[in-house]
Structures are given as structure tokens and as C-alpha cells.
Design a protein around this motif. Structure first.
Motif, PDB file in Angstrom:
ATOM      1  N   ARG A  53       0.838  -1.219   0.000  1.00  0.00           N
ATOM      2  CA  ARG A  53       0.000   0.000   0.000  1.00  0.00           C
ATOM      3  C   ARG A  53       0.859   1.249   0.000  1.00  0.00           C
ATOM      4  N   CYS A  54       1.922   1.242   0.788  1.00  0.00           N
ATOM      5  CA  CYS A  54       2.827   2.405   0.840  1.00  0.00           C
ATOM      6  C   CYS A  54       3.431   2.659  -0.537  1.00  0.00           C
ATOM      7  N   ALA A  55       3.860   1.593  -1.190  1.00  0.00           N
ATOM      8  CA  ALA A  55       4.488   1.747  -2.504  1.00  0.00           C
ATOM      9  C   ALA A  55       3.482   2.293  -3.502  1.00  0.00           C
ATOM     10  N   ALA A  56       2.245   1.785  -3.444  1.00  0.00           N
ATOM     11  CA  ALA A  56       1.230   2.212  -4.403  1.00  0.00           C
ATOM     12  C   ALA A  56       0.868   3.683  -4.220  1.00  0.00           C
ATOM     13  N   GLN A  57       0.932   4.150  -2.980  1.00  0.00           N
ATOM     14  CA  GLN A  57       0.533   5.532  -2.691  1.00  0.00           C
ATOM     15  C   GLN A  57       1.719   6.485  -2.651  1.00  0.00           C
ATOM     16  N   GLY A  58       2.924   5.941  -2.809  1.00  0.00           N
ATOM     17  CA  GLY A  58       4.110   6.793  -2.725  1.00  0.00           C
ATOM     18  C   GLY A  58       4.403   7.301  -1.321  1.00  0.00           C
ATOM     19  N   TRP A  59       3.906   6.550  -0.304  1.00  0.00           N
ATOM     20  CA  TRP A  59       4.180   6.952   1.082  1.00  0.00           C
ATOM     21  C   TRP A  59       5.566   6.469   1.501  1.00  0.00           C
ATOM     22  N   LEU A  60       6.221   7.262   2.330  1.00  0.00           N
ATOM     23  CA  LEU A  60       7.446   6.816   2.992  1.00  0.00           C
ATOM     24  C   LEU A  60       7.097   6.554   4.453  1.00  0.00           C
ATOM     25  N   ALA A  61       7.098   5.287   4.853  1.00  0.00           N
ATOM     26  CA  ALA A  61       6.773   4.943   6.238  1.00  0.00           C
ATOM     27  C   ALA A  61       8.058   4.702   7.019  1.00  0.00           C
ATOM     28  N   LEU A  62       8.187   5.416   8.130  1.00  0.00           N
ATOM     29  CA  LEU A  62       9.353   5.244   8.996  1.00  0.00           C
ATOM     30  C   LEU A  62       8.885   4.767  10.360  1.00  0.00           C
ATOM     31  N   ASN A  63       9.542   3.747  10.868  1.00  0.00           N
ATOM     32  CA  ASN A  63       9.196   3.167  12.164  1.00  0.00           C
ATOM     33  C   ASN A  63      10.197   3.684  13.190  1.00  0.00           C
ATOM     34  N   LEU A  64       9.748   4.597  14.044  1.00  0.00           N
ATOM     35  CA  LEU A  64      10.637   5.237  15.021  1.00  0.00           C
ATOM     36  C   LEU A  64      10.614   4.458  16.328  1.00  0.00           C
ATOM     37  N   VAL A  65      11.770   3.969  16.704  1.00  0.00           N
ATOM     38  CA  VAL A  65      11.850   3.124  17.897  1.00  0.00           C
ATOM     39  C   VAL A  65      12.899   3.690  18.857  1.00  0.00           C
ATOM     40  N   SER A  66      12.630   3.510  20.146  1.00  0.00           N
ATOM     41  CA  SER A  66      13.583   3.969  21.164  1.00  0.00           C
ATOM     42  C   SER A  66      13.091   3.498  22.516  1.00  0.00           C
ATOM     43  N   SER A  67      13.875   3.772  23.543  1.00  0.00           N
ATOM     44  CA  SER A  67      13.362   3.543  24.885  1.00  0.00           C
ATOM     45  C   SER A  67      12.463   4.722  25.279  1.00  0.00           C
ATOM     46  N   PRO A  68      11.663   4.573  26.345  1.00  0.00           N
ATOM     47  CA  PRO A  68      10.828   5.701  26.763  1.00  0.00           C
ATOM     48  C   PRO A  68      11.721   6.876  27.185  1.00  0.00           C
ATOM     49  N   GLY A  69      11.309   8.081  26.817  1.00  0.00           N
ATOM     50  CA  GLY A  69      12.034   9.250  27.296  1.00  0.00           C
ATOM     51  C   GLY A  69      13.196   9.689  26.431  1.00  0.00           C
ATOM     52  N   SER A  70      13.333   9.102  25.233  1.00  0.00           N
ATOM     53  CA  SER A  70      14.449   9.483  24.364  1.00  0.00           C
ATOM     54  C   SER A  70      14.156  10.777  23.614  1.00  0.00           C
ATOM     55  N   GLY A  71      12.900  11.216  23.661  1.00  0.00           N
ATOM     56  CA  GLY A  71      12.533  12.451  22.971  1.00  0.00           C
ATOM     57  C   GLY A  71      11.898  12.235  21.613  1.00  0.00           C
TER      58      GLY A  71
END
Lengths: 249, 115
Positions: A53-71
Motif C-alpha cells: 500500500r505504501c508503494a502504491a501511494q508513494g508513502w514513505l513509512a518510517l518506524n521510530l523506535v527507542s526507549s521511553p524518554g528518548s525524545g
């Protein structure tokens, strides 16, 4: 330890002979069904659908991961403020409880949907698929997925994103990449956040980067401060460079 | 840790196989769990009974086949066994090891009651 028979496992031998773990004989009235199925197959299949779906719509999906409190949320607010006039940005917010983060994102000027995972420690591809339906991002949008603050579980769950971005704040300790290697191995970019605090901390940036590269030799690293804006231009360039080219109508 | 979610995925997979193959009770489950898969064997065992409660897997035995972590060293080229992802090559002591095995997290097979 080998949990089949309690032996030492991993190359142990009995009287010099490697012992096999042949399956126990089948009892009468039973049959063995071979599945050879990945335990995350369901999630991976849904992630593949999200990716298409992302490719078809030209979306760039980024998965932001971190520990709690990283900002993460503050970084997203700062990103939205700088990006929204050039590029449509939408945000999927994952937290165990409350819609506070989605409220902050909306106040910054981006459509956002909050997923509360309840007992869950991570977002999965199913939740993200529904969030995309609700958000209906415009073609070419950047879809920022703020995962639950947790450096362990989200590493295992593909959401269909183009890249995982791991955020590590300099108040956390430079050995995090070694303590949570799976996440740093899965990420394509490490954002070292809160670098404005470096003068007040004993945090060795070079050592931290070396730790991250020991786990993942190819990981890119950018130093940023969501608070002062330092390094954010580099981060925005990184994002924009990864947007898919618009499709010809 | 997410072992409970992993086991919920396992039960879904078994339920789908059950509707295709027409079995209703599972007596035993064999999983393959790689050393570098991120899943903890003891946590899987601990969560198995809770996850399988009120499903066709309830009461089944659980057998876990652990698969060692393996990789190849980018410096010396050795194929080595590793205990964790970030380990330097145990053969030459300095090279990066690219993981080649041990990330498996799979249902190998199940024993079902003939009906």
C-alpha cells in the motif's frame, strides 16, 4: 541448555558422539503435521500488505523506535514544524495508554491517530494497517510511526515500514547498542538526540557510534537536538532523500 | 518481552492448519527457536500454558529445539558459532560476524489426535 533433553546444547557430545534430537516416537492415535511455519508469519504477511500500500501511494513509512524518554515525540513535533509546508506528514502514535502524544502531534499541525496497545509492548502490522485506513494519508506523504517506547520487542515486528529509525538520547548511556543489539541491528539510522546536553554529561559519542557499528556496521548516524534544532536539517534531508519518486500519471 | 504475542501467532497458525486439515486437538508442539531470534526460551515455556488456554492447543506438550547462532567473519572468513549478535569473531578475535543462522522462530511440527 538444550531444552529437549537438558544437555549442554550447542555442540555438546556424549562419549565423543554428537547426540541427535530425533523426535519422540508418535503415540498410537496421533499423527504428526509438519508446519514449518514462521511464528511471525501472520504479522509478516500483514506487513507485506502495508508495504505494498505504501508503494502504491508513494508513502514513505518510517518506524521510530527507542526507549521511553528518548525524545521521540518532541523530535516528531520539531520535524513536523519544519516539514509540513513542503511535504504532507501524518503520524501513527503507539503507547500503552493515553492519547497525549497524538494530541501533541495534532497541535504541531499533522494528522495523527493514537493506538493504545493496552498490555502490548509493541505495535504490530495489523494495528498499523487499520491506522492507515483511518488516516488515509495523501499520496506522497511521510508516515511517521512512533512505536511504543521499548528497545526490545518492536525489533521483531515488521510494520511494513521502509526503514526503522532508532533514537538514542545522550542521557541514556553509550552502551545501549550493545545491551539491546537486536534493535540497533534492525535499524538503518540512529538519531543521537539531546546533543545540546553533551557539555553536561560524560557521554562519549565516538564510543557510542562504535558500539552501534559493532552491532550493525552499515548503520547511519546523525546527531540532533529536537530542543535546539541542531542537526535537524540533516535529518530532514535524510527523510526527503528516501521519499519514493512521484509516479507518472 | 513479546513471547505471549509470539505464542498467539503460533496458535493462530495452528488453528488455520486445523481448519484445513481437520484436526481438533493438539497433543504436542515442536518449535524451532534460534539463539539470535530475540525470543527467550524460558519465557516461551512460561507463557505457553496461558496462551494455549481455551484453545485446541490447551494441555499440549511443548518441545523447543534450540538452534545455535552462526555467522561468517567479515575479516578472516571463518564460519563460527556465536552466542549473541554483537560478538566479535571468536576465531580471529576482531572481525565483524554477519549472522547466517539462528534467527529462526518457527513451528516445526505438531502432533494431533486422530479423530
Amino acid at each position: 541448555m538444550c531444552t529437549t533433553c537438558g544437555c549442554g546444547g550447542g555442540g555438546s557430545t556424549l562419549d565423543g558422539q554428537a547426540h541427535s534430537h530425533a523426535p519422540a516416537p508418535l503415540r498410537p492415535g496421533r499423527r504428526r503435521v509438519s508446519l514449518e511455519q514462521n511464528l511471525l508469519a501472520k504479522n509478516d504477511a500483514l506487513a507485506a500488505v502495508n508495504r505494498i500500500r505504501c508503494a502504491a501511494q508513494g508513502w514513505l513509512a518510517l518506524n521510530l523506535v527507542s526507549s521511553p524518554g528518548s525524545g521521540k515525540t518532541t523530535l516528531l513535533e520539531a520535524t513536523i514544524l519544519r516539514l509540513k509546508d513542503r511535504v504532507p506528514v501524518v503520524v501513527i502514535e503507539g503507547d500503552q495508554q493515553t492519547s497525549q502524544d497524538a494530541d501533541r502531534i495534532k497541535a504541531a499541525g499533522a494528522p495523527a491517530v493514537q493506538i493504545n496497545t493496552g498490555k502490548g509492548c509493541h505495535l504490530d502490522a495489523h494495528m498499523v494497517g487499520h491506522a492507515l485506513e483511518v488516516l488515509a494519508p495523501p499520496p506522497g506523504a511521510v508516515v511517521m510511526i512512533e512505536n511504543v517506547g521499548n528497545l526490545v520487542c518492536p525489533a521483531a515486528f515488521d510494520l511494513g515500514e521502509a526503514h526503522k529509525v532508532v533514537i538514542l538520547s545522550v542521557t541514556e548511556g553509550e552502551d545501549k547498542p550493545l545491551k539491546y543489539p537486536d534493535m540497533f541491528a534492525a535499524a538503518d539510522l540512529m538519531l543521537l538526540n539531546k546533543v545540546d546536553l553533551l557539555p553536561y554529561l560524560r557521554f562519549d559519542v565516538e564510543r557510542c557510534v562504535a558500539h552501534a557499528r559493532r552491532v550493525n556496521p552499515g548503520i547511519e548516524v546523525l546527531r540532533v537536538s529536537a530542543q535546539t534544532g541542531e542537526g535537524l536539517d540533516d535529518w530532514l534531508r535524510w527523510v526527503e532523500a528516501r521519499r519514493p519518486a512521484p509516479q507518472q500519471a | 518481552m513479546h513471547e505471549l504475542a509470539i505464542l498467539e501467532g503460533m496458535i493462530q497458525g495452528i488453528q488455520e492448519a486445523a481448519s484445513l486439515q481437520g484436526f481438533t486437538r493438539v497433543a504436542g508442539v515442536r518449535l524451532e527457536v534460534g539463539r539470535l531470534s530475540g525470543a527467550e526460551v524460558e519465557a516461551l515455556r512460561f507463557a505457553f500454558d496461558a496462551a494455549s488456554q481455551d484453545t485446541l492447543v490447551e494441555g499440549a506438550s511443548l518441545e523447543i529445539l534450540e538452534i545455535p547462532g552462526t555467522g561468517s567473519c567479515q575479516d578472516c572468513g571463518a564460519e563460527v558459532e556465536i552466542q549473541a549478535r554483537f560478538e566479535l569473531c571468536p576465531a580471529c578475535g576482531q572481525g565483524f560476524v554477519v549472522v547466517t543462522g539462528g534467527t529462526e522462530l518457527r513451528i516445526k511440527d505438531i502432533d494431533v489426535e486422530e479423530t
